[in-house]
Design a protein around this motif. Structure first.
Motif, PDB file in Angstrom:
ATOM      1  N   GLY A 106       0.825  -1.198   0.000  1.00  0.00           N
ATOM      2  CA  GLY A 106       0.000   0.000   0.000  1.00  0.00           C
ATOM      3  C   GLY A 106       0.858   1.246   0.000  1.00  0.00           C
ATOM      4  O   GLY A 106       1.969   1.245  -0.525  1.00  0.00           O
ATOM      5  N   ARG A 107       0.346   2.322   0.620  1.00  0.00           N
ATOM      6  CA  ARG A 107       1.061   3.602   0.699  1.00  0.00           C
ATOM      7  C   ARG A 107       1.065   4.102   2.132  1.00  0.00           C
ATOM      8  O   ARG A 107       0.104   3.929   2.875  1.00  0.00           O
ATOM      9  CB  ARG A 107       0.372   4.666  -0.159  1.00  0.00           C
ATOM     10  CG  ARG A 107       0.477   4.428  -1.626  1.00  0.00           C
ATOM     11  CD  ARG A 107       0.866   5.713  -2.367  1.00  0.00           C
ATOM     12  NE  ARG A 107       1.255   5.414  -3.719  1.00  0.00           N
ATOM     13  CZ  ARG A 107       2.506   5.206  -4.122  1.00  0.00           C
ATOM     14  NH1 ARG A 107       3.485   5.300  -3.286  1.00  0.00           N
ATOM     15  NH2 ARG A 107       2.776   4.928  -5.369  1.00  0.00           N
ATOM     16  N   VAL A 108       2.145   4.794   2.484  1.00  0.00           N
ATOM     17  CA  VAL A 108       2.230   5.437   3.795  1.00  0.00           C
ATOM     18  C   VAL A 108       1.320   6.666   3.759  1.00  0.00           C
ATOM     19  O   VAL A 108       1.462   7.517   2.880  1.00  0.00           O
ATOM     20  CB  VAL A 108       3.686   5.866   4.113  1.00  0.00           C
ATOM     21  CG1 VAL A 108       3.742   6.604   5.445  1.00  0.00           C
ATOM     22  CG2 VAL A 108       4.614   4.667   4.096  1.00  0.00           C
ATOM     23  N   ASP A 139       6.789   6.189  17.556  1.00  0.00           N
ATOM     24  CA  ASP A 139       6.159   6.476  16.267  1.00  0.00           C
ATOM     25  C   ASP A 139       5.415   5.263  15.720  1.00  0.00           C
ATOM     26  O   ASP A 139       5.863   4.124  15.859  1.00  0.00           O
ATOM     27  CB  ASP A 139       7.206   6.937  15.252  1.00  0.00           C
ATOM     28  CG  ASP A 139       7.692   8.353  15.504  1.00  0.00           C
ATOM     29  OD1 ASP A 139       6.956   9.128  16.147  1.00  0.00           O
ATOM     30  OD2 ASP A 139       8.802   8.691  15.061  1.00  0.00           O
ATOM     31  N   ILE A 140       4.274   5.541  15.101  1.00  0.00           N
ATOM     32  CA  ILE A 140       3.419   4.538  14.460  1.00  0.00           C
ATOM     33  C   ILE A 140       3.313   4.931  12.993  1.00  0.00           C
ATOM     34  O   ILE A 140       3.047   6.097  12.679  1.00  0.00           O
ATOM     35  CB  ILE A 140       1.995   4.545  15.082  1.00  0.00           C
ATOM     36  CG1 ILE A 140       2.036   4.326  16.592  1.00  0.00           C
ATOM     37  CG2 ILE A 140       1.084   3.553  14.379  1.00  0.00           C
ATOM     38  CD1 ILE A 140       2.347   2.940  17.038  1.00  0.00           C
ATOM     39  N   PRO A 153      -3.618  -0.012   2.701  1.00  0.00           N
ATOM     40  CA  PRO A 153      -3.376  -1.118   1.788  1.00  0.00           C
ATOM     41  C   PRO A 153      -4.154  -0.933   0.484  1.00  0.00           C
ATOM     42  O   PRO A 153      -4.989  -0.037   0.373  1.00  0.00           O
ATOM     43  CB  PRO A 153      -3.863  -2.337   2.562  1.00  0.00           C
ATOM     44  CG  PRO A 153      -4.881  -1.807   3.507  1.00  0.00           C
ATOM     45  CD  PRO A 153      -4.471  -0.388   3.811  1.00  0.00           C
ATOM     46  N   LEU A 154      -3.874  -1.807  -0.483  1.00  0.00           N
ATOM     47  CA  LEU A 154      -4.561  -1.734  -1.764  1.00  0.00           C
ATOM     48  C   LEU A 154      -6.061  -1.921  -1.567  1.00  0.00           C
ATOM     49  O   LEU A 154      -6.864  -1.357  -2.297  1.00  0.00           O
ATOM     50  CB  LEU A 154      -3.982  -2.775  -2.721  1.00  0.00           C
ATOM     51  CG  LEU A 154      -2.453  -2.681  -2.861  1.00  0.00           C
ATOM     52  CD1 LEU A 154      -1.911  -3.835  -3.685  1.00  0.00           C
ATOM     53  CD2 LEU A 154      -2.044  -1.359  -3.458  1.00  0.00           C
ATOM     54  N   THR A 206      -6.903   0.415   7.015  1.00  0.00           N
ATOM     55  CA  THR A 206      -5.512   0.861   7.143  1.00  0.00           C
ATOM     56  C   THR A 206      -4.827   0.079   8.258  1.00  0.00           C
ATOM     57  O   THR A 206      -5.469  -0.414   9.178  1.00  0.00           O
ATOM     58  CB  THR A 206      -5.409   2.368   7.435  1.00  0.00           C
ATOM     59  OG1 THR A 206      -6.021   2.641   8.679  1.00  0.00           O
ATOM     60  CG2 THR A 206      -6.033   3.202   6.341  1.00  0.00           C
ATOM     61  N   MET A 207      -3.508  -0.019   8.148  1.00  0.00           N
ATOM     62  CA  MET A 207      -2.694  -0.727   9.143  1.00  0.00           C
ATOM     63  C   MET A 207      -1.907   0.289   9.947  1.00  0.00           C
ATOM     64  O   MET A 207      -1.306   1.197   9.378  1.00  0.00           O
ATOM     65  CB  MET A 207      -1.706  -1.667   8.442  1.00  0.00           C
ATOM     66  CG  MET A 207      -2.327  -2.802   7.696  1.00  0.00           C
ATOM     67  SD  MET A 207      -1.051  -3.857   6.944  1.00  0.00           S
ATOM     68  CE  MET A 207      -0.793  -2.982   5.406  1.00  0.00           C
TER      69      MET A 207
END
Length: 170
Positions: A114-116, A126-127, A132-133, A137-138
């Motif tokens: 995915g993308r940040v 920090d998290i 994700p595609l 979200t993770m």
């Protein structure tokens, strides 16, 4: 040109002489005095921090041209930005959050994850938040174990997914 970086947010008025509470997003809170004029995101307004002192979790600041409590109250919630170029260079393994947003997240086998979309810190480190595609979200710890590689030039972060990810059931 790089997008401007948010370095502070103006809070409530403090006292009657135009001071404001100022929350800074810099390693050294008083660095906002050294960057020169701070601007709104659209660049339409600029503010110069003429005086600042540390308080509990924020600064109490005087902004040039803001002399009354009413003037200060009108600024509540305003975010202040500087040009990316004004920030000092980072050390190795040190990154500005803005430089990480938008990077591709891939597995060690180079499979897309995915993308940040954000970096958070709720007080325990920090998290990194990855969209994700598909799916939710993770939120993962931004540690060397979970994110062993950051490649700013290549536009990606390598993410080693933990065995178990706490969160909602899919």
């Amino acid at each position: 040109m790089a997008a401007p970086i948010c370095v502070a947010r103006i809070g409530a008025a403090h006292g009657v002489r135009g001071e404001v509470k100022l929350w800074t997003f810099t390693e050294d809170p008083l660095a906002v005095k050294r960057y020169g004029p701070l601007a709104t995101k659209d660049g339409a307004r600029q503010f110069e921090v003429t005086h600042a002192r540390e308080a509990k979790g924020h600064l109490v600041a005087t902004l040039k041209g803001i002399a009354t409590r009413e003037d200060a109250e009108r600024l509540n919630g305003l975010e202040l930005y500087i040009a990316r170029e004004k920030l000092p260079a980072t050390d190795e393994d040190e990154y500005y959050h803005a430089d990480l947003i938008g990077l591709a997240a891939v597995t060690p086998a180079n499979e897309p994850l995915g993308r940040v979309i954000a970096i958070h810190n709720f007080g325990a480190g920090d998290i990194i938040e990855i969209a994700p595609l598909s799916g939710a979200t993770m939120l993962l710890p931004f540690t060397n174990a979970v994110v062993p590689s950051v490649d700013l030039k290549g536009g990606r972060v390598v993410v080693e997914l933990p065995e178990e990810i706490d969160g909602e059931e899919s």
